[in-house]
Design a protein around this motif. Structure first.
Motif, PDB file in Angstrom:
ATOM      1  N   GLY A 140       0.820  -1.209   0.000  1.00 29.66           N
ATOM      2  CA  GLY A 140       0.000   0.000   0.000  1.00 29.66           C
ATOM      3  C   GLY A 140       0.849   1.252   0.000  1.00 29.66           C
ATOM      4  N   ILE A 141       1.896   1.248   0.812  1.00 33.60           N
ATOM      5  CA  ILE A 141       2.805   2.402   0.865  1.00 33.60           C
ATOM      6  C   ILE A 141       3.477   2.613  -0.487  1.00 33.60           C
ATOM      7  CG2 ILE A 141       4.945   3.269   1.888  1.00 33.60           C
ATOM      8  CD1 ILE A 141       4.071   1.755   4.482  1.00 33.60           C
ATOM      9  N   ALA A 142       3.957   1.526  -1.095  1.00 34.52           N
ATOM     10  CA  ALA A 142       4.622   1.624  -2.399  1.00 34.52           C
ATOM     11  C   ALA A 142       3.679   2.203  -3.448  1.00 34.52           C
ATOM     12  CB  ALA A 142       5.129   0.251  -2.831  1.00 34.52           C
ATOM     13  N   ALA A 143       2.432   1.733  -3.452  1.00 37.64           N
ATOM     14  CA  ALA A 143       1.459   2.218  -4.439  1.00 37.64           C
ATOM     15  C   ALA A 143       1.178   3.705  -4.253  1.00 37.64           C
ATOM     16  CB  ALA A 143       0.170   1.413  -4.332  1.00 37.64           C
ATOM     17  N   ILE A 144       1.035   4.124  -3.007  1.00 35.88           N
ATOM     18  CA  ILE A 144       0.763   5.545  -2.738  1.00 35.88           C
ATOM     19  C   ILE A 144       1.930   6.415  -3.179  1.00 35.88           C
ATOM     20  CG2 ILE A 144       0.561   7.234  -0.863  1.00 35.88           C
ATOM     21  CD1 ILE A 144      -1.245   5.174   0.565  1.00 35.88           C
ATOM     22  N   ARG A 145       3.138   6.021  -2.822  1.00 32.04           N
ATOM     23  CA  ARG A 145       4.294   6.834  -3.207  1.00 32.04           C
ATOM     24  C   ARG A 145       4.456   6.892  -4.727  1.00 32.04           C
ATOM     25  NH1 ARG A 145       3.703   9.659   0.966  1.00 32.04           N
ATOM     26  NH2 ARG A 145       4.749   8.996   2.887  1.00 32.04           N
ATOM     27  N   GLU A 146       4.117   5.826  -5.425  1.00 30.11           N
ATOM     28  CA  GLU A 146       4.189   5.878  -6.889  1.00 30.11           C
ATOM     29  C   GLU A 146       3.127   6.821  -7.438  1.00 30.11           C
ATOM     30  OE1 GLU A 146       4.435   3.064 -10.864  1.00 30.11           O
ATOM     31  OE2 GLU A 146       3.895   2.142  -8.950  1.00 30.11           O
ATOM     32  N   ILE A 147       1.915   6.747  -6.916  1.00 28.43           N
ATOM     33  CA  ILE A 147       0.856   7.664  -7.345  1.00 28.43           C
ATOM     34  C   ILE A 147       1.297   9.112  -7.166  1.00 28.43           C
ATOM     35  CG2 ILE A 147      -1.442   8.542  -6.717  1.00 28.43           C
ATOM     36  CD1 ILE A 147      -2.184   5.595  -6.066  1.00 28.43           C
ATOM     37  N   GLN A 148       2.006   9.370  -6.073  1.00 23.94           N
ATOM     38  CA  GLN A 148       2.473  10.731  -5.777  1.00 23.94           C
ATOM     39  C   GLN A 148       3.713  11.124  -6.584  1.00 23.94           C
ATOM     40  OE1 GLN A 148       2.936  10.101  -1.507  1.00 23.94           O
ATOM     41  NE2 GLN A 148       1.148  11.375  -1.102  1.00 23.94           N
ATOM     42  N   GLY A 149       4.242  10.201  -7.369  1.00 22.76           N
ATOM     43  CA  GLY A 149       5.447  10.490  -8.138  1.00 22.76           C
ATOM     44  C   GLY A 149       6.715  10.419  -7.312  1.00 22.76           C
ATOM     45  N   ALA A 190       8.921   4.781  -3.237  1.00 20.98           N
ATOM     46  CA  ALA A 190       8.188   3.563  -3.601  1.00 20.98           C
ATOM     47  C   ALA A 190       9.154   2.389  -3.748  1.00 20.98           C
ATOM     48  CB  ALA A 190       7.416   3.784  -4.897  1.00 20.98           C
ATOM     49  N   ALA A 191      10.316   2.644  -4.381  1.00 20.26           N
ATOM     50  CA  ALA A 191      11.327   1.596  -4.526  1.00 20.26           C
ATOM     51  C   ALA A 191      11.854   1.161  -3.164  1.00 20.26           C
ATOM     52  CB  ALA A 191      12.467   2.075  -5.414  1.00 20.26           C
ATOM     53  N   ALA A 192      12.019   2.121  -2.246  1.00 18.59           N
ATOM     54  CA  ALA A 192      12.481   1.786  -0.899  1.00 18.59           C
ATOM     55  C   ALA A 192      11.482   0.886  -0.182  1.00 18.59           C
ATOM     56  CB  ALA A 192      12.707   3.067  -0.098  1.00 18.59           C
ATOM     57  N   ALA A 193      10.190   1.081  -0.451  1.00 19.85           N
ATOM     58  CA  ALA A 193       9.181   0.198   0.128  1.00 19.85           C
ATOM     59  C   ALA A 193       9.365  -1.225  -0.386  1.00 19.85           C
ATOM     60  CB  ALA A 193       7.780   0.712  -0.190  1.00 19.85           C
ATOM     61  N   TYR A 194       9.775  -1.352  -1.660  1.00 14.90           N
ATOM     62  CA  TYR A 194      10.032  -2.688  -2.203  1.00 14.90           C
ATOM     63  C   TYR A 194      11.297  -3.302  -1.613  1.00 14.90           C
ATOM     64  CZ  TYR A 194       6.103  -3.425  -5.199  1.00 14.90           C
ATOM     65  OH  TYR A 194       4.828  -3.670  -5.635  1.00 14.90           O
ATOM     66  N   ASP A 195      12.253  -2.481  -1.208  1.00 12.32           N
ATOM     67  CA  ASP A 195      13.393  -3.020  -0.455  1.00 12.32           C
ATOM     68  C   ASP A 195      12.900  -3.706   0.819  1.00 12.32           C
ATOM     69  OD1 ASP A 195      15.711  -2.528  -1.937  1.00 12.32           O
ATOM     70  OD2 ASP A 195      15.765  -0.429  -1.318  1.00 12.32           O
ATOM     71  N   ARG A 196      11.968  -3.069   1.494  1.00  5.96           N
ATOM     72  CA  ARG A 196      11.417  -3.644   2.713  1.00  5.96           C
ATOM     73  C   ARG A 196      10.601  -4.903   2.418  1.00  5.96           C
ATOM     74  NH1 ARG A 196       8.317   1.222   5.434  1.00  5.96           N
ATOM     75  NH2 ARG A 196       8.137  -0.235   7.205  1.00  5.96           N
ATOM     76  N   ILE A 197       9.890  -4.907   1.289  1.00  7.29           N
ATOM     77  CA  ILE A 197       9.133  -6.089   0.883  1.00  7.29           C
ATOM     78  C   ILE A 197      10.073  -7.259   0.628  1.00  7.29           C
ATOM     79  CG2 ILE A 197       7.775  -7.049  -1.022  1.00  7.29           C
ATOM     80  CD1 ILE A 197       6.361  -4.289  -1.185  1.00  7.29           C
ATOM     81  N   LEU A 198      11.151  -7.003  -0.088  1.00  5.57           N
ATOM     82  CA  LEU A 198      12.121  -8.061  -0.378  1.00  5.57           C
ATOM     83  C   LEU A 198      12.763  -8.586   0.899  1.00  5.57           C
ATOM     84  CD1 LEU A 198      13.659  -6.414  -3.548  1.00  5.57           C
ATOM     85  CD2 LEU A 198      12.536  -8.656  -3.498  1.00  5.57           C
ATOM     86  N   GLU A 199      13.094  -7.689   1.815  1.00  9.23           N
ATOM     87  CA  GLU A 199      13.658  -8.108   3.094  1.00  9.23           C
ATOM     88  C   GLU A 199      12.672  -8.991   3.856  1.00  9.23           C
ATOM     89  OE1 GLU A 199      15.673  -6.040   7.051  1.00  9.23           O
ATOM     90  OE2 GLU A 199      14.225  -4.920   5.865  1.00  9.23           O
ATOM     91  N   ASN A 200      11.414  -8.591   3.841  1.00  4.55           N
ATOM     92  CA  ASN A 200      10.375  -9.386   4.504  1.00  4.55           C
ATOM     93  C   ASN A 200      10.286 -10.784   3.896  1.00  4.55           C
ATOM     94  OD1 ASN A 200       7.507 -10.491   4.253  1.00  4.55           O
ATOM     95  ND2 ASN A 200       7.201  -9.032   5.904  1.00  4.55           N
TER      96      ASN A 200
END
Length: 270
Positions: free
Chosen positions: A219-228, A233-243
Motif C-alpha cells: 500500500g505504501i509503495a502504491a501511494i508513493r508511486e501515485i504521488q510520483g 516507492a522503490a524503498a518500500a520494495y526493499d522492505r518487501i524483499l527483506e520481509n
C-alpha cells in the motif's frame, strides 16, 4: 506454482489429468476442486500477463483503436465504465445463495464479508446494511470488521463526515493488533487521504507479528508511486524483499522475482 510464473504445457496437462482423475474418484472433492481452481487461475494469470504486454504495445502504436483498450482492461482488472458490464450482480446473487444454504451451525461469517464487499462496491447500501446486521448475529464474526463496514456503507452513501467519524472511533475502540490499523489505512487510501493512509499502514506493519504479510508495504509503495515519489516507492520494495527473504524464507518464488522487477521499474522512473 509458487516457483514458476508459467507452467510448460505438458506439465499443466499432467497436473490437470491427475486432478481430474482424483475428482472422478470422489475422494476429497473439496480439496481437488480447490486445486483445479488454483491450477487454472495460475494459467489465467500467465495468459493475462501476455495479453497485457501485447495490448499495451498495440495501444502505443494505435491509441485511436478500441479493441486492445478493452483487452487491456480485462487483463489488468482496469475500470469498466459501462454499468451493465461493471456491476457485480451475478457475484452478489451467488454469495446470497451461499449464505442462505450454508449448512454450518452457526454459519460461517466469511461469505458474508464477500457479499457485503460487493454490495458496497455497487452502492447497494440498504442490502449491505441488512446483511451486516445478519453478520453481527454470528458468533465467529469480527466486530472490528463490522464497524469498518459501517464506515464504508456511510461513505458509499456520500456521507463522508459520518464515515470518517465511525472509522476514527473504531481506531479508538479496537486493539491495534485486531487489524483495525490496516483496515483504516485501506479506508483512507480509498478516499485519497494518502498521508493518513501511509501513517496507518506503517503503524499496522509495526503492530503485526512476524512473519508479517506485505500488504501494508505494498500500500505504501502504491501511494508513493501515485504521488510520483518513485525512490520512496522503490524503498518500500526493499522492505518487501527483506520481509520475503527473512520472515518467509523465500529464495526462488515468483513473488520474489516480481518484487525485484517492481523495484527496478520504480528506480528507472526515479
Amino acid at each position: 506454482m509458487d516457483c514458476e510464473a508459467e507452467l510448460p504445457a505438458d506439465v499443466f496437462r499432467d497436473y490437470e489429468e491427475f486432478l481430474k482423475e482424483r475428482l472422478a474418484e470422489g475422494v476429497e472433492r473439496g480439496r481437488i476442486l480447490s486445486l483445479l481452481g488454483h491450477l487454472y487461475h495460475h494459467r489465467m494469470e500467465a495468459d493475462a500477463r501476455r495479453v497485457s504486454a501485447y495490448a499495451r504495445e498495440s495501444i502505443r502504436l494505435a491509441p485511436e483503436k478500441k479493441d486492445c483498450q478493452w483487452l487491456l482492461g480485462r487483463a489488468e482488472g482496469a475500470v469498466i465504465w459501462d454499468w451493465n458490464i461493471a456491476n457485480h450482480a451475478r457475484t452478489i446473487d451467488f454469495y446470497k445463495e451461499v449464505v442462505a444454504l450454508d449448512p454450518g451451525e452457526p454459519k460461517s461469517p466469511l461469505p458474508y464479508y464477500y457479499l457485503i464487499d460487493h454490495l458496497i462496491a455497487d452502492r447497494r447500501t440498504e442490502e449491505a446494511r441488512a446483511y451486516l446486521e445478519e453478520l453481527r448475529k454470528l458468533p465467529a464474526h469480527k466486530p472490528m470488521l463490522a464497524r469498518t463496514y459501517e464506515a464504508h456503507i456511510a461513505l458509499a452513501e456520500f456521507d463522508e463526515r459520518r464515515a470518517d467519524a465511525i472509522m476514527e472511533q473504531a481506531l479508538r475502540d479496537f486493539d491495534p493488533e485486531s487489524g483495525i490499523l490496516f483496515e483504516a489505512a485501506q479506508y483512507y487510501a480509498g478516499k485519497c487521504d494518502y498521508e493518513r493512509a501511509v501513517e496507518l499502514y506503517e503503524a499496522s506493519y509495526a503492530a503485526d507479528k512476524k512473519p508479517r504479510f506485505i500488504d501494508a508495504l505494498q500500500g505504501i509503495a502504491a501511494i508513493r508511486e501515485i504521488q510520483g515519489r518513485y525512490a520512496e516507492a522503490a524503498a518500500a520494495y526493499d522492505r518487501i524483499l527483506e520481509n520475503m527473504r527473512e520472515e518467509w524464507g523465500m529464495t526462488e518464488e515468483v513473488a520474489l522475482t516480481d518484487a525485484q522487477r517492481e523495484k527496478a521499474r520504480l528506480l528507472a522512473k526515479a
